[in-house]
Design a protein around this motif. Structure first.
Motif, PDB file in Angstrom:
ATOM      1  N   ASP A 216      68.227  -8.072   5.092  1.00  0.00           N
ATOM      2  CA  ASP A 216      67.579  -7.261   4.061  1.00  0.00           C
ATOM      3  C   ASP A 216      67.359  -5.846   4.606  1.00  0.00           C
ATOM      4  OD1 ASP A 216      66.028  -6.118   2.162  1.00  0.00           O
ATOM      5  OD2 ASP A 216      64.377  -7.542   2.267  1.00  0.00           O
TER       6      ASP A 216
ATOM      7  N   SER B 157      68.451  -1.597  -1.814  1.00  0.00           N
ATOM      8  CA  SER B 157      68.218  -1.108  -3.183  1.00  0.00           C
ATOM      9  C   SER B 157      67.728   0.333  -3.139  1.00  0.00           C
ATOM     10  CB  SER B 157      67.188  -1.971  -3.917  1.00  0.00           C
ATOM     11  OG  SER B 157      65.878  -1.630  -3.519  1.00  0.00           O
TER      12      SER B 157
ATOM     13  N   ALA C 270      66.350  -3.067   3.563  1.00  0.00           N
ATOM     14  CA  ALA C 270      65.581  -2.324   2.548  1.00  0.00           C
ATOM     15  C   ALA C 270      65.276  -0.896   2.970  1.00  0.00           C
ATOM     16  CB  ALA C 270      64.272  -3.060   2.266  1.00  0.00           C
ATOM     17  N   TYR C 271      65.249  -0.634   4.286  1.00  0.00           N
ATOM     18  CA  TYR C 271      64.869   0.708   4.759  1.00  0.00           C
ATOM     19  C   TYR C 271      66.015   1.416   5.487  1.00  0.00           C
ATOM     20  CZ  TYR C 271      60.498  -1.192   3.287  1.00  0.00           C
ATOM     21  OH  TYR C 271      59.524  -1.751   2.499  1.00  0.00           O
TER      22      TYR C 271
ATOM     23  N   SER D 195      65.033   1.122  -4.650  1.00  0.00           N
ATOM     24  CA  SER D 195      63.629   1.032  -5.071  1.00  0.00           C
ATOM     25  C   SER D 195      62.747   2.080  -4.416  1.00  0.00           C
ATOM     26  CB  SER D 195      63.067  -0.350  -4.757  1.00  0.00           C
ATOM     27  OG  SER D 195      63.439  -1.248  -5.767  1.00  0.00           O
TER      28      SER D 195
ATOM     29  N   HIS E 225      59.510 -12.474   1.338  1.00  0.00           N
ATOM     30  CA  HIS E 225      60.559 -13.371   1.853  1.00  0.00           C
ATOM     31  C   HIS E 225      59.977 -14.776   1.991  1.00  0.00           C
ATOM     32  CE1 HIS E 225      63.014  -9.978   4.050  1.00  0.00           C
ATOM     33  NE2 HIS E 225      63.269 -10.034   2.759  1.00  0.00           N
TER      34      HIS E 225
ATOM     35  N   SER F 196      66.515  -5.936  -5.345  1.00  0.00           N
ATOM     36  CA  SER F 196      67.235  -6.696  -4.320  1.00  0.00           C
ATOM     37  C   SER F 196      66.592  -8.063  -4.115  1.00  0.00           C
ATOM     38  CB  SER F 196      67.274  -5.917  -3.007  1.00  0.00           C
ATOM     39  OG  SER F 196      65.987  -5.657  -2.528  1.00  0.00           O
TER      40      SER F 196
HETATM   41  C1  LIG Z   1      61.824  -5.651   3.289  1.00  0.00           C
HETATM   42  C2  LIG Z   1      61.794  -5.486   1.806  1.00  0.00           C
HETATM   43  N1  LIG Z   1      62.773  -6.017   1.062  1.00  0.00           N
HETATM   44  C3  LIG Z   1      62.785  -5.912  -0.279  1.00  0.00           C
HETATM   45  C4  LIG Z   1      61.780  -5.248  -0.944  1.00  0.00           C
HETATM   46  C5  LIG Z   1      61.815  -5.185  -2.432  1.00  0.00           C
HETATM   47  O1  LIG Z   1      62.985  -4.606  -2.853  1.00  0.00           O
HETATM   48  P1  LIG Z   1      63.413  -4.497  -4.371  1.00  0.00           P
HETATM   49  O2  LIG Z   1      62.478  -3.566  -5.048  1.00  0.00           O
HETATM   50  O3  LIG Z   1      64.807  -3.998  -4.307  1.00  0.00           O
HETATM   51  O4  LIG Z   1      63.352  -5.886  -4.967  1.00  0.00           O
HETATM   52  C6  LIG Z   1      60.735  -4.672  -0.206  1.00  0.00           C
HETATM   53  C7  LIG Z   1      59.639  -3.987  -0.890  1.00  0.00           C
HETATM   54  O5  LIG Z   1      58.589  -3.716  -0.345  1.00  0.00           O
HETATM   55  C8  LIG Z   1      60.747  -4.790   1.196  1.00  0.00           C
HETATM   56  O6  LIG Z   1      59.778  -4.271   1.967  1.00  0.00           O
END
Ligand SMILES: Cc1ncc(COP(=O)(O)O)c(C=O)c1O
Length: 435
Positions: A229, A265, A231-232, A267, A152, A107
Motif C-alpha cells: 500500500d 491513490s 499511499a504516500y 486521496s 488494514h 484504494s
Molecule cells: C496507508 C494508507 N492507505 C490507504 C489509505 C486510504 O486511501 P484511500 O483514500 O485511497 O482509500 C490511507 C488513508 O489514511 C492510508 O494511510
C-alpha cells in the motif's frame, strides 16, 4: 508554558526534584480548565488549505470529455481505467502502465476487492483460495507490521482473517520475524506501507524491499500475497525525499510478480475521497480483479480520471511541493515541541518522518491509555490507544499516533503543549509510584 530541554533523564533525577516538577506540572494541568478546549491531533487527513490546492479540478475539462484514445468518458465502460489515468498511476507507483489500473475514488476499496478475491474467488484464475482452510487452527492469517494502519487491520478482520503482529524497525518490518512466520502455510500475506509508513514514517530499506519481494518464494503457502500500500509514494516533506526501491523490479527478478499487489491513490494529492485510486499487479492478477470489478460496476468514474490527468499532468512534483510547504511547518512544530519539552527526559521517543501524514510516539509502557484519557479530559482528542495494533491491543500500551496535518499551527502548538504536559505528569507519577 515554558520548559527548557533537560539533559538528565527524569527517572535518574533526585526524588525531591521529581516531586517539585510534578507539582508544577499538575498545577499547569489543573489550570487548563477541564475540557473547555477543543483540540484534535487524531485527524489523519489533509487540511483545508491542502484540499483547496486542487480546486482547479472543478471545470477543468471545459466541456471536453474525450480521452486520448477517443473514449467518451461520460459513458459506461472500462474497468481498467482510461489510458492516461493508468499512466498517472504508473508514474505515482513507479511501475509499467501495462501493469496498472485506474479505478474509483478509494484504494481501500481495491484492497477490499483483493482480499475478497483471494479469499473466495481466486487471484490467479486457478483453484487457489485462502478460504479453503477456515478451521480455527488453519484460518488464513496476514502479517501486520506494528505499529501499523488501523484500517488494514479492520479490513482483514472483516474477512475473518487473523493478524500476526510483526515489529517495525527503522528499515521496515523485522524480516527475521516475517521470514519465520511465513513457514506457517496459513500465513497468506503481509501488509506493507513501504514509504513514510503509517504511522512510523519509515521508508523500507532496499534490502527489506528485496526480502519482501522474495517472501513468496520462502512462504509455505503457494497463495502468498504482498499487499503493498504505497499511499504516500509522492508525499515528501522535503525536496530530497526518501527513495523507495522498486518492489516491481525486485519481484520480477525473484519471479514473484504474481504475488505482489500495489495500491495508491490521489486521496492525499487532490480531494480526499474524491480522487482516483490505482492498483498494480501481474497481468494474471489484474485479469482476475477485472473479472470481479465488472460484476459490481459497469465502469469507474472516467470523467474524474480525466480531470485528474488534466490537472496533474506534468506538474505532480510541483503540486506535491505545494502540499509540503503547507504541512512541513506543522511537522517541524511537533518535532520542536517534543524536543523542547521531552528531550533528554528519557520518557518518550518519537519519529521524525521526512514525509507522509503521521508521527509515531512511544511513551513509557503502560501509560498510553492514561495519557490519552488525561488529554481528553482537558479537551485534546488523540487517536485511541491501541489503534495502531491489531484488535486495538497495544500489548505494551505505549504507542500514540500523532496526525499533525489537519489543524492550524496555533492549534497544533496548543495541542502539543498539552500532550507533552500530560506525558511528563503521567511519567513522573509512574516513576514516583514505583519508588
Ligand atoms: C496507508 C494508507 N492507505 C490507504 C489509505 C486510504 O486511501 P484511500 O483514500 O485511497 O482509500 C490511507 C488513508 O489514511 C492510508 O494511510
Amino acid at each position: 508554558m515554558t520548559t527548557t530541554a533537560q539533559s538528565t533523564p527524569l527517572a535518574e533525577q533526585p526524588e525531591q526534584a521529581i516531586r517539585e516538577q510534578l507539582s508544577q506540572w499538575q498545577g499547569q494541568y489543573n489550570g487548563l480548565g477541564g475540557g473547555n478546549l477543543k483540540l484534535d491531533l487524531s485527524r489523519g487527513k489533509p487540511g483545508i488549505e491542502q484540499v483547496s490546492l486542487s480546486d482547479g479540478l472543478d471545470g477543468i475539462l471545459q466541456g471536453n470529455y474525450i480521452s486520448a484514445d477517443g473514449t467518451d468518458t461520460r459513458n459506461y465502460g472500462g474497468t481498467r481505467g482510461i489510458q492516461e489515468a493508468r499512466e498517472l498511476g504508473a508514474q505515482i507507483m513507479g511501475v509499467p502502465v501495462e501493469n496498472t489500473i485506474a479505478t474509483g475514488n478509494s484504494s481501500l476499496s481495491i484492497m477490499h476487492l483483493v482480499l475478497r478475491t483471494a479469499m473466495d474467488l481466486g487471484l490467479w484464475g486457478d483453484e487457489r483460495r485462502w478460504s479453503a482452510n477456515t478451521s480455527e487452527t488453519s484460518r488464513p492469517k496476514l502479517l501486520a507490521p506494528v505499529p501499523g494502519y488501523d484500517r488494514h487491520f479492520v479490513l482483514t478482520k472483516h474477512f475473518g482473517i487473523d493478524l500476526i503482529p510483526i515489529p517495525m524497525t527503522e528499515d521496515g518490518p523485522d524480516m527475521t520475524a516475517a521470514t519465520a512466520a511465513v513457514a506457517d502455510p496459513s500465513v497468506k500475506g503481509i501488509w506493507c506501507v513501504p514509504k513514510y509508513s503509517n504511522p512510523t514514517g519509515c521508508t523500507y530499506s532496499d534490502k527489506v524491499v528485496e526480502q519482501i519481494a522474495g517472501l513468496a518464494n520462502t512462504a509455505a503457502a503457494n497463495d502468498f500475497v504482498v499487499l503493498w500500500d504505497n499511499a504516500y509514494a509522492v508525499h515528501d516533506l522535503y525536496e530530497a525525499g526518501d527513495s523507495l526501491a522498486s518492489v516491481f523490479n525486485a519481484a520480477t527478478a525473484a519471479g514473484t510478480l504474481d504475488h505482489v499487489v500495489q495500491f495508491a491513490s490521489t486521496s492525499k494529492i487532490t480531494h480526499a475521497g474524491a480522487g482516483v485510486a490505482f492498483a498494480s499487479a501481474s497481468t494474471a492478477v489484474l485479469d482476475a480483479l477485472d473479472k470481479h470489478y465488472s460484476v459490481f460496476t459497469v465502469g469507474h468514474d472516467k470523467v474524474n480520471q480525466l480531470r485528474h490527468v488534466k490537472f496533474l499532468q506534468g506538474r505532480l512534483a510541483e503540486h506535491m511541493a505545494a502540499h509540503a510547504a503547507i504541512i512541513r511547518p506543522k511537522f517541524e512544530l511537533v518535532e520542536d515541541i517534543f524536543s523542547r519539552e521531552l528531550g533528554g527526559l528519557g520518557i518518550a521517543s518519537w519519529t521524525k518522518p521526512k514525509g507522509g501524514y503521521f508521527v509515531s510516539l512511544d511513551v513509557p509502557p503502560g501509560l498510553a491509555r492514561k495519557i490519552i484519557a488525561m488529554a481528553k479530559a482537558v479537551g485534546l482528542t488523540l487517536t485511541p490507544a491501541g489503534a495502531t495494533f491489531p484488535n486495538g491491543d497495544d500489548p505494551q500500551d505505549r504507542n500514540i499516533r500523532i496526525a499533525p496535518t489537519f489543524g492550524s499551527l496555533e492549534e497544533i502548538h496548543a495541542a502539543m503543549d498539552i500532550l507533552t504536559l500530560c506525558i511528563k505528569t503521567a511519567s513522573a507519577e509512574q516513576i514516583l509510584d514505583r519508588g
